[in-house]
Design an enzyme around this catalytic site. Structure first.
Site, PDB file in Angstrom:
ATOM      1  N   TYR A   1       4.599  -8.706   3.254  1.00 12.11           N
ATOM      2  CA  TYR A   1       3.964  -7.408   3.121  1.00 12.11           C
ATOM      3  C   TYR A   1       4.012  -6.832   4.533  1.00 12.11           C
ATOM      4  O   TYR A   1       3.240  -6.938   5.591  1.00 12.11           O
ATOM      5  CB  TYR A   1       2.515  -7.372   2.635  1.00 12.11           C
ATOM      6  CG  TYR A   1       2.364  -8.000   1.398  1.00 12.11           C
ATOM      7  CD1 TYR A   1       3.683  -8.372   0.682  1.00 12.11           C
ATOM      8  CD2 TYR A   1       1.463  -8.459   0.785  1.00 12.11           C
ATOM      9  CE1 TYR A   1       3.427  -8.643  -0.660  1.00 12.11           C
ATOM     10  CE2 TYR A   1       1.139  -9.239  -0.593  1.00 12.11           C
ATOM     11  CZ  TYR A   1       2.302  -9.233  -1.288  1.00 12.11           C
ATOM     12  OH  TYR A   1       2.257  -9.962  -2.525  1.00 12.11           O
TER      13      TYR A   1
ATOM     14  N   HIS B   1       5.566 -17.972  -2.270  1.00 14.03           N
ATOM     15  CA  HIS B   1       5.868 -16.854  -3.009  1.00 14.03           C
ATOM     16  C   HIS B   1       6.745 -16.754  -4.311  1.00 14.03           C
ATOM     17  O   HIS B   1       6.600 -15.900  -5.104  1.00 14.03           O
ATOM     18  CB  HIS B   1       6.207 -15.622  -1.950  1.00 14.03           C
ATOM     19  CG  HIS B   1       5.762 -14.231  -2.029  1.00 14.03           C
ATOM     20  ND1 HIS B   1       5.308 -13.409  -1.101  1.00 14.03           N
ATOM     21  CD2 HIS B   1       5.435 -13.577  -3.193  1.00 14.03           C
ATOM     22  CE1 HIS B   1       4.976 -12.191  -1.535  1.00 14.03           C
ATOM     23  NE2 HIS B   1       5.113 -12.184  -2.871  1.00 14.03           N
TER      24      HIS B   1
ATOM     25  N   PRO C   1      -2.236  -5.941 -12.348  1.00 15.77           N
ATOM     26  CA  PRO C   1      -2.654  -5.908 -13.667  1.00 15.77           C
ATOM     27  C   PRO C   1      -3.115  -4.859 -14.407  1.00 15.77           C
ATOM     28  O   PRO C   1      -3.307  -4.635 -15.603  1.00 15.77           O
ATOM     29  CB  PRO C   1      -4.382  -6.553 -13.339  1.00 15.77           C
ATOM     30  CG  PRO C   1      -4.500  -6.054 -12.009  1.00 15.77           C
ATOM     31  CD  PRO C   1      -3.208  -6.169 -11.302  1.00 15.77           C
ATOM     32  N   LEU C   2      -2.780  -3.600 -13.491  1.00 14.29           N
ATOM     33  CA  LEU C   2      -2.723  -2.410 -14.159  1.00 14.29           C
ATOM     34  C   LEU C   2      -1.445  -1.591 -14.067  1.00 14.29           C
ATOM     35  O   LEU C   2      -1.240  -0.625 -14.079  1.00 14.29           O
ATOM     36  CB  LEU C   2      -3.648  -1.268 -13.308  1.00 14.29           C
ATOM     37  CG  LEU C   2      -4.974  -1.750 -12.842  1.00 14.29           C
ATOM     38  CD1 LEU C   2      -5.981  -0.770 -12.243  1.00 14.29           C
ATOM     39  CD2 LEU C   2      -5.981  -2.092 -14.385  1.00 14.29           C
TER      40      LEU C   2
END
Length: 323
Positions: A56, A122, A202-203
């Site tokens: 990231y 990952h 999760p959204l």
């Protein structure tokens, strides 16, 4: 906030994914001070589970987390990931033992800690047997640099092979009301071995929060503009999901995001989603989902929703999933 278990690792049932503070989403990385305030507020609220990765940025997201938790390391469970950055010059995913040894030292330095609580591969490296990778991770556990190990987007068979070498605490996979893939094989395997599931996105990349009905408000560089579920007719077709989530939200006097998270928590122990946000108000909204109890009828209605139209990633990224 309550706690749940990922293997033998206790975490808050709702964690915080910090990726978007440094990369990929609209406006990411514009206000580091705001991101640090959000991380610290999360800890104040009892959110113990913080999730990052060396890729990231790369690297800058781990550095951000390290600055945010300085002086509060013992209050959090730090999770990070390796394998998408090669330190050996090898192209593609690199989960060779040599790369892992270099990667972990870099992550420890950037996070400002002497150990990582949960260290994930990952993505599965097709060029390195999983037994070889997990063997190297087991060595890091013995050395005290890592306390627990995890996998991300691994197939059920790979999870079994990995767990036979060293206990796997958690598997991170995309799982939500618009991505139900883990239910077929991965989740039953995790239940069999007592391994936790950490749902990322999760959204639905923000979609299930109910605010995205067109692409007009997204930054030109926002990766969702090219994601199959947000493009063409799929975005319009997928609005039915969030509309039905909103109906349940109105019934329980909550927000759609809170209902989407409460549904995940209702799937059983050992499911610990990591919604991401840079904003304190969103963090507080997400964290409050731990206090929402859906009725059996509401859970059934949500269970019966048809998953989203469109692949969840572009074709090259889908090729690295479920190996």
């Amino acid at each position: 906030m309550r706690s749940t278990s990922l293997g033998r690792l206790d975490v808050s049932p709702i964690g915080l994914g910090v990726m978007g503070m440094s990369a990929y989403y609209t406006g990411a990385g514009r206000d580091e001070a705001e991101s640090i305030r959000t991380i610290r507020r999360a800890v104040d609220l009892g959110v113990t589970h913080l999730d990052t990765a060396e890729v990231y940025g790369p690297y800058v997201n781990e550095e951000l987390v390290g600055r945010a938790i300085k002086g509060r390391r013992d209050e959090v469970v730090l999770a990070t990931k390796f394998g998408l950055v090669s330190h050996t010059g090898r192209p593609g995913p690199d989960s060779t033992p040599a790369n892992i040894r270099t990667a972990v030292d870099g992550s420890l330095r950037r996070l400002g800690t002497d150990h990582i609580d949960l260290y994930y591969q990952h993505r599965v490296d097709p060029g390195t047997p999983i037994e070889e990778t997990v063997g190297a991770l087991s060595g890091l556990v013995e050395a005290g640099k890592v306390l627990h190990i995890g996998l991300s987007e691994a197939a059920a068979g790979t999870i079994r092979r990995a767990h036979a070498v060293h206990p796997v605490a958690a598997v991170q996979s995309e799982y939500s009301l618009w991505t139900r893939d883990p239910e077929a094989e991965v989740l039953p395997t995790l239940r069999e071995f007592g391994i936790g599931l950490v749902p990322y996105s999760p959204l639905g990349h923000g979609f299930l929060a109910g605010d995205i009905r067109t692409l007009d408000g997204l930054d030109a560089a926002d990766w969702r503009r090219t994601n199959p579920r947000f493009t063409g007719d799929n975005l319009t077709r997928n609005l039915r999901i969030v509309d039905q989530v909103r109906e349940v939200a109105d019934e329980v006097e909550a927000t759609p995001a809170q209902v989407a998270l409460a549904w995940l928590l209702a799937q059983g122990d050992g499911v610990a989603p990591i919604p991401g946000t840079r904003r304190i108000d969103r963090l507080e909204e997400n964290s409050a989902a731990d206090g929402i109890r859906l009725t059996p009828g509401q859970i059934t209605r949500l269970n019966n929703l048809t998953p989203a139209y469109g692949e969840r990633h572009a074709e090259p990224d889908m090729a690295a999933i479920d190996q």
